[in-house]
Design a protein around this motif. Structure first.
Motif, mmCIF file in Angstrom:
data_model
loop_
_atom_site.group_PDB
_atom_site.id
_atom_site.type_symbol
_atom_site.label_atom_id
_atom_site.label_comp_id
_atom_site.label_asym_id
_atom_site.label_seq_id
_atom_site.Cartn_x
_atom_site.Cartn_y
_atom_site.Cartn_z
ATOM 1 N N ASN A 1 0.823 -1.208 0.000
ATOM 2 C CA ASN A 1 0.000 0.000 0.000
ATOM 3 C C ASN A 1 0.859 1.261 0.000
ATOM 4 O O ASN A 1 0.508 2.256 -0.625
ATOM 5 N N TYR A 2 1.975 1.209 0.706
ATOM 6 C CA TYR A 2 2.870 2.357 0.749
ATOM 7 C C TYR A 2 3.493 2.585 -0.629
ATOM 8 O O TYR A 2 3.548 3.706 -1.126
ATOM 9 N N GLU A 3 3.925 1.495 -1.259
ATOM 10 C CA GLU A 3 4.480 1.606 -2.617
ATOM 11 C C GLU A 3 3.433 2.163 -3.571
ATOM 12 O O GLU A 3 3.731 2.978 -4.445
ATOM 13 N N ARG B 1 1.201 9.002 -6.198
ATOM 14 C CA ARG B 1 1.594 10.415 -6.050
ATOM 15 C C ARG B 1 2.525 10.847 -7.166
ATOM 16 O O ARG B 1 2.426 11.951 -7.692
ATOM 17 N N LYS B 2 3.451 9.949 -7.506
ATOM 18 C CA LYS B 2 4.450 10.269 -8.519
ATOM 19 C C LYS B 2 3.788 10.337 -9.901
ATOM 20 O O LYS B 2 4.129 11.187 -10.728
ATOM 21 N N HIS B 3 2.827 9.435 -10.107
ATOM 22 C CA HIS B 3 2.200 9.282 -11.423
ATOM 23 C C HIS B 3 1.119 10.336 -11.668
ATOM 24 O O HIS B 3 0.859 10.697 -12.807
ATOM 25 N N GLU B 4 0.506 10.818 -10.600
ATOM 26 C CA GLU B 4 -0.654 11.697 -10.741
ATOM 27 C C GLU B 4 -0.395 12.945 -11.594
ATOM 28 O O GLU B 4 -1.145 13.206 -12.535
ATOM 29 N N PRO B 5 0.653 13.737 -11.292
ATOM 30 C CA PRO B 5 0.885 14.943 -12.114
ATOM 31 C C PRO B 5 1.078 14.601 -13.592
ATOM 32 O O PRO B 5 0.539 15.286 -14.466
ATOM 33 N N THR B 6 1.833 13.525 -13.850
ATOM 34 C CA THR B 6 2.059 13.084 -15.233
ATOM 35 C C THR B 6 0.735 12.728 -15.885
ATOM 36 O O THR B 6 0.476 13.073 -17.043
ATOM 37 N N ARG B 7 -0.119 12.022 -15.115
ATOM 38 C CA ARG B 7 -1.411 11.593 -15.647
ATOM 39 C C ARG B 7 -2.279 12.801 -15.979
ATOM 40 O O ARG B 7 -2.921 12.844 -17.030
ATOM 41 N N GLU B 8 -2.300 13.776 -15.061
ATOM 42 C CA GLU B 8 -3.084 14.985 -15.304
ATOM 43 C C GLU B 8 -2.594 15.717 -16.554
ATOM 44 O O GLU B 8 -3.389 16.104 -17.401
ATOM 45 N N ARG B 9 -1.273 15.877 -16.641
ATOM 46 C CA ARG B 9 -0.681 16.557 -17.817
ATOM 47 C C ARG B 9 -1.047 15.817 -19.085
ATOM 48 O O ARG B 9 -1.452 16.407 -20.082
ATOM 49 N N ASN B 10 -0.928 14.487 -19.033
ATOM 50 C CA ASN B 10 -1.228 13.664 -20.200
ATOM 51 C C ASN B 10 -2.692 13.797 -20.596
ATOM 52 O O ASN B 10 -3.029 13.816 -21.767
ATOM 53 N N ARG B 11 -3.563 13.908 -19.585
ATOM 54 C CA ARG B 11 -4.992 14.032 -19.843
ATOM 55 C C ARG B 11 -5.276 15.322 -20.610
ATOM 56 O O ARG B 11 -6.024 15.321 -21.587
ATOM 57 N N GLU B 12 -4.661 16.422 -20.162
ATOM 58 C CA GLU B 12 -4.871 17.705 -20.848
ATOM 59 C C GLU B 12 -4.335 17.645 -22.267
ATOM 60 O O GLU B 12 -4.996 18.058 -23.217
ATOM 61 N N PRO C 1 1.898 2.899 -13.609
ATOM 62 C CA PRO C 1 2.785 2.094 -12.756
ATOM 63 C C PRO C 1 2.048 1.430 -11.596
ATOM 64 O O PRO C 1 2.578 0.515 -10.977
ATOM 65 N N THR C 2 0.830 1.897 -11.309
ATOM 66 C CA THR C 2 0.119 1.317 -10.166
ATOM 67 C C THR C 2 -0.551 -0.010 -10.517
ATOM 68 O O THR C 2 -0.840 -0.811 -9.641
ATOM 69 N N ARG C 3 -0.774 -0.233 -11.812
ATOM 70 C CA ARG C 3 -1.530 -1.427 -12.200
ATOM 71 C C ARG C 3 -0.894 -2.713 -11.687
ATOM 72 O O ARG C 3 -1.556 -3.580 -11.122
ATOM 73 N N ASP C 4 0.430 -2.816 -11.878
ATOM 74 C CA ASP C 4 1.130 -4.022 -11.425
ATOM 75 C C ASP C 4 1.083 -4.166 -9.915
ATOM 76 O O ASP C 4 0.992 -5.278 -9.387
ATOM 77 N N LEU C 5 1.145 -3.038 -9.212
ATOM 78 C CA LEU C 5 1.089 -3.086 -7.759
ATOM 79 C C LEU C 5 -0.274 -3.589 -7.281
ATOM 80 O O LEU C 5 -0.365 -4.335 -6.321
ATOM 81 N N TYR C 6 -1.329 -3.154 -7.973
ATOM 82 C CA TYR C 6 -2.662 -3.647 -7.604
ATOM 83 C C TYR C 6 -2.757 -5.159 -7.819
ATOM 84 O O TYR C 6 -3.320 -5.875 -7.013
ATOM 85 N N LYS C 7 -2.165 -5.612 -8.945
ATOM 86 C CA LYS C 7 -2.162 -7.060 -9.219
ATOM 87 C C LYS C 7 -1.405 -7.806 -8.128
ATOM 88 O O LYS C 7 -1.838 -8.857 -7.659
ATOM 89 N N GLU C 8 -0.262 -7.225 -7.741
ATOM 90 C CA GLU C 8 0.574 -7.830 -6.711
ATOM 91 C C GLU C 8 -0.206 -7.928 -5.396
ATOM 92 O O GLU C 8 -0.146 -8.933 -4.692
ATOM 93 N N ARG C 9 -0.966 -6.874 -5.094
ATOM 94 C CA ARG C 9 -1.726 -6.845 -3.852
ATOM 95 C C ARG C 9 -2.820 -7.925 -3.865
ATOM 96 O O ARG C 9 -3.073 -8.580 -2.866
#
Length: 166
Positions: free
Chosen positions: A20-22, A28-39, A57-65
């Motif tokens: 969960n921490y990862e 947090r790291k991906h969010e600004p990039t995602r927002e920029r990409n969305r615009e 990058p979160t997709r694999d972590l969710y799978k891992e969880r």
């Protein structure tokens, strides 16, 4: 097996908090990039282009969880009897459909013999099978009266046992 179960939970929660921490950091790291990409994607679409998809990058972590959860459920299943496992909240999700009609005890064990009582009292209601749905498969042809099952005329428990005929 009570101590083993507690140990299992402690280890699971520790591993879960690590993932969960990862996840939090990656999000947090991906969010600004995602927002920029969305615009950007919006502008590209406006001009008739096809924006490139961002790799999340979160997709694999969710799978891992999810995998972690499965591993621990299997370990927990190994420690409990099928009946005990079925009493756990949400256990049905983990049981293959074919095995779900496992004849559950109608009165859940309360852990009187010093065993851990795994169900909290409020949840015992969900354990009993729904009433009145036993005649499945007969369709509407069944015209028998509701009383024909004889359940209403059954003697009250305790009646006639040890009656005062001393």
């Amino acid at each position: 097996g009570g101590a083993q179960i507690i140990q299992l939970e402690v280890t699971y929660l520790f591993e879960l908090s690590t993932i969960n921490y990862e996840l939090l950091l990656a999000t947090r790291k991906h969010e600004p990039t995602r927002e920029r990409n969305r615009e950007l994607a919006g502008q590209i679409r406006k001009n008739g282009g096809v924006p490139e998809k961002l790799v999340d990058p979160t997709r694999d972590l969710y799978k891992e969880r999810e995998e972690l959860g499965k591993q621990y459920i299997e370990m927990l299943q190994a420690l409990l009897s099928p009946e005990e496992f079925l009493e756990l909240d949400g256990s049905r999700r983990w049981i293959p459909r074919g095995e779900q009609n496992y004849n559950r005890p109608s009165v859940p064990p309360k852990g009187v013999d010093g065993a851990l009582s795994l169900t909290s009292p409020q949840n015992n209601k969900s354990i009993e099978p729904p009433k009145g749905k036993h005649n499945t498969g007969k369709g509407s042809k069944d015209k028998s009266t509701p009383n024909s099952s004889g359940s209403k005329t059954a003697p009250k428990p305790g009646a006639g046992i040890g009656s005062p005929g001393r």
